[in-house]
Design a protein around this motif. Sequence first.
Motif, PDB file in Angstrom:
ATOM      1  N   UNK A  14       0.742  -1.155   0.021  1.00 60.46           N
ATOM      2  CA  UNK A  14       0.135   0.066   0.123  1.00 60.46           C
ATOM      3  C   UNK A  14       1.013   1.158   0.039  1.00 60.46           C
ATOM      4  N   UNK A  15       2.277   1.205   0.646  1.00 63.06           N
ATOM      5  CA  UNK A  15       2.811   2.557   0.830  1.00 63.06           C
ATOM      6  C   UNK A  15       3.610   2.537  -0.561  1.00 63.06           C
ATOM      7  N   UNK A  16       4.361   1.322  -1.026  1.00 68.03           N
ATOM      8  CA  UNK A  16       5.295   1.511  -2.053  1.00 68.03           C
ATOM      9  C   UNK A  16       4.299   1.599  -3.543  1.00 68.03           C
ATOM     10  N   UNK A  17       3.316   0.583  -3.824  1.00 67.98           N
ATOM     11  CA  UNK A  17       2.630   0.553  -5.077  1.00 67.98           C
ATOM     12  C   UNK A  17       1.698   1.871  -5.004  1.00 67.98           C
ATOM     13  N   UNK A  18       1.139   1.928  -3.950  1.00 73.22           N
ATOM     14  CA  UNK A  18      -0.304   2.796  -3.974  1.00 73.22           C
ATOM     15  C   UNK A  18       0.024   3.973  -3.530  1.00 73.22           C
ATOM     16  N   UNK A  19       1.196   4.354  -3.068  1.00 72.96           N
ATOM     17  CA  UNK A  19       1.371   5.786  -2.414  1.00 72.96           C
ATOM     18  C   UNK A  19       0.831   6.288  -1.123  1.00 72.96           C
ATOM     19  N   UNK A  20       0.353   5.271  -0.409  1.00 72.72           N
ATOM     20  CA  UNK A  20      -0.434   5.584   0.920  1.00 72.72           C
ATOM     21  C   UNK A  20       0.448   6.541   1.907  1.00 72.72           C
ATOM     22  N   UNK A  21       0.259   7.693   2.477  1.00 76.75           N
ATOM     23  CA  UNK A  21       0.702   8.392   3.479  1.00 76.75           C
ATOM     24  C   UNK A  21       0.525   7.864   4.635  1.00 76.75           C
ATOM     25  N   UNK A  22       1.405   7.577   5.367  1.00 68.90           N
ATOM     26  CA  UNK A  22       1.071   6.834   6.985  1.00 68.90           C
ATOM     27  C   UNK A  22       1.924   7.904   7.711  1.00 68.90           C
ATOM     28  N   UNK A  23       1.016   8.322   8.714  1.00 65.88           N
ATOM     29  CA  UNK A  23       1.917   9.296   9.855  1.00 65.88           C
ATOM     30  C   UNK A  23       2.814   8.386  10.982  1.00 65.88           C
ATOM     31  N   UNK A  24       3.542   9.112  11.495  1.00 71.00           N
ATOM     32  CA  UNK A  24       4.526   8.243  12.413  1.00 71.00           C
ATOM     33  C   UNK A  24       3.822   7.640  13.416  1.00 71.00           C
ATOM     34  N   UNK A  25       2.633   8.283  14.177  1.00 72.05           N
ATOM     35  CA  UNK A  25       1.948   7.650  15.103  1.00 72.05           C
ATOM     36  C   UNK A  25       0.941   6.639  14.431  1.00 72.05           C
ATOM     37  N   UNK A  26       0.868   6.534  13.178  1.00 75.45           N
ATOM     38  CA  UNK A  26      -0.071   5.498  12.702  1.00 75.45           C
ATOM     39  C   UNK A  26       0.675   4.279  12.526  1.00 75.45           C
ATOM     40  N   UNK A  27       2.128   4.718  12.195  1.00 73.78           N
ATOM     41  CA  UNK A  27       2.865   3.514  11.929  1.00 73.78           C
ATOM     42  C   UNK A  27       3.314   2.541  13.351  1.00 73.78           C
ATOM     43  N   UNK A  28       3.219   3.666  14.451  1.00 73.94           N
ATOM     44  CA  UNK A  28       3.347   3.049  15.879  1.00 73.94           C
ATOM     45  C   UNK A  28       2.433   2.095  16.184  1.00 73.94           C
ATOM     46  N   UNK A  29       1.078   2.489  15.614  1.00 74.95           N
ATOM     47  CA  UNK A  29      -0.007   1.887  15.769  1.00 74.95           C
ATOM     48  C   UNK A  29      -0.213   0.445  15.009  1.00 74.95           C
ATOM     49  N   UNK A  30       0.447   0.460  13.998  1.00 71.74           N
ATOM     50  CA  UNK A  30       0.510  -0.684  12.886  1.00 71.74           C
ATOM     51  C   UNK A  30       1.348  -1.609  13.557  1.00 71.74           C
ATOM     52  N   UNK A  31       2.684  -1.133  14.061  1.00 74.36           N
ATOM     53  CA  UNK A  31       3.427  -2.159  14.560  1.00 74.36           C
ATOM     54  C   UNK A  31       3.040  -2.613  15.828  1.00 74.36           C
ATOM     55  N   UNK A  67      -4.344  -5.580  25.224  1.00 69.21           N
ATOM     56  CA  UNK A  67      -4.251  -4.159  25.616  1.00 69.21           C
ATOM     57  C   UNK A  67      -3.420  -3.479  24.677  1.00 69.21           C
ATOM     58  N   UNK A  68      -2.253  -4.019  23.980  1.00 73.52           N
ATOM     59  CA  UNK A  68      -1.703  -3.245  23.270  1.00 73.52           C
ATOM     60  C   UNK A  68      -2.203  -3.210  21.829  1.00 73.52           C
ATOM     61  N   UNK A  69      -3.065  -4.390  21.490  1.00 72.24           N
ATOM     62  CA  UNK A  69      -3.820  -4.136  20.256  1.00 72.24           C
ATOM     63  C   UNK A  69      -4.887  -2.951  20.275  1.00 72.24           C
ATOM     64  N   UNK A  70      -5.435  -2.689  21.487  1.00 73.13           N
ATOM     65  CA  UNK A  70      -6.421  -1.758  21.461  1.00 73.13           C
ATOM     66  C   UNK A  70      -5.788  -0.308  21.470  1.00 73.13           C
ATOM     67  N   UNK A  71      -4.551  -0.290  22.067  1.00 72.64           N
ATOM     68  CA  UNK A  71      -3.472   0.830  21.955  1.00 72.64           C
ATOM     69  C   UNK A  71      -3.357   1.034  20.657  1.00 72.64           C
ATOM     70  N   UNK A  72      -3.029   0.084  19.826  1.00 75.89           N
ATOM     71  CA  UNK A  72      -2.583   0.281  18.478  1.00 75.89           C
ATOM     72  C   UNK A  72      -3.732   1.030  17.542  1.00 75.89           C
ATOM     73  N   UNK A  73      -4.924   0.379  17.983  1.00 74.10           N
ATOM     74  CA  UNK A  73      -6.122   0.862  17.049  1.00 74.10           C
ATOM     75  C   UNK A  73      -6.148   2.297  17.389  1.00 74.10           C
ATOM     76  N   UNK A  74      -5.954   2.614  18.610  1.00 77.61           N
ATOM     77  CA  UNK A  74      -6.167   4.109  19.039  1.00 77.61           C
ATOM     78  C   UNK A  74      -5.171   4.758  18.027  1.00 77.61           C
TER      79      UNK A  74
END
Length: 286
Positions: free
Chosen positions: A114-131, A275-282
């Motif tokens: 999604x990032x490389x092919x479709x050039x979606x922009x993900x903020x730093x906080x969203x990357x933290x959530x994804x991880x 708990x960390x999954x819920x935190x990630x969604x936030x």
Amino acid sequence: MFEREGLRMWIAAALVTTLSFGMNNTIFKWSTAHGLSKVHIQFFFYFVAFLLTLGYGITVGSLHFNLMAIFLGCLIGILNANGNIQMSRAFEKGPASLTSPLVGTNALFPILGAGIIFHEHISLLQWVGIIFILGSAMIIQYSPGSNHATEYRPWLLRVLFAIMSFGILGILMKTTSYLQISSLDTLICMYGGGSIYLGLKSIYEKERWQRTEAHIGSLVGLVSVVGYSCYFYALHEGTASIVFPIVSLNCLVVILAGCWLFKEKLKLYQLVGIFSALLGIIFTKI
């Protein structure tokens, strides 16, 4: 205001997909424990879902098939069916404690795509959530003390095939959305292609058919139509890099259902994972 409302809608759709997939995986878990064929159950679920989506498409008159929709839809259906089969065979060949967490890493493929092919922009906080979400999905599924690898190489191959199947599947689903292919057309082709693949596979393996498999497969098909409809909506309206990790949390539904239905106990590390999954969604919603 409208932007926030749209955000809530596609995240809600992703969560419905998570719930649907979790319910289906719980049913698969129950059926495997009762000696039912996963291939047969998948065949009935694909076939029932195919009839439902095709019937709906004919009723509303919104069928617009083209070669790309047929090709991508059928390929998605085959990859999903094959991924499920490879994962179930991996459980039979090697350490159950590592199989689910490793297969769960398939979400990295569509996220990076999604990032490389479709050039979606993900903020730093969203990357933290994804991880956080991906790490949680792996922690929740890990089961120490159940390592009993007997056929390491076949197990590893099954795991790799499952990862590749699910990973490529995610990229192709985002591709159909990017190409503006109707989600209904894709679903019909996905279920139709999967039905043919599973029908041929069941003939090849010559397993005994059971009526219970038809009943369970039909139920899974109904739930699947809801889940995948929401999945395509979330990918079309939202950010795929966030949708994929949220959907990967369907393992959480399986764990909680296991506590309720099979009287399994939550481990401390699983509570930390929840708990960390819920935190990630936030984080992904900030």
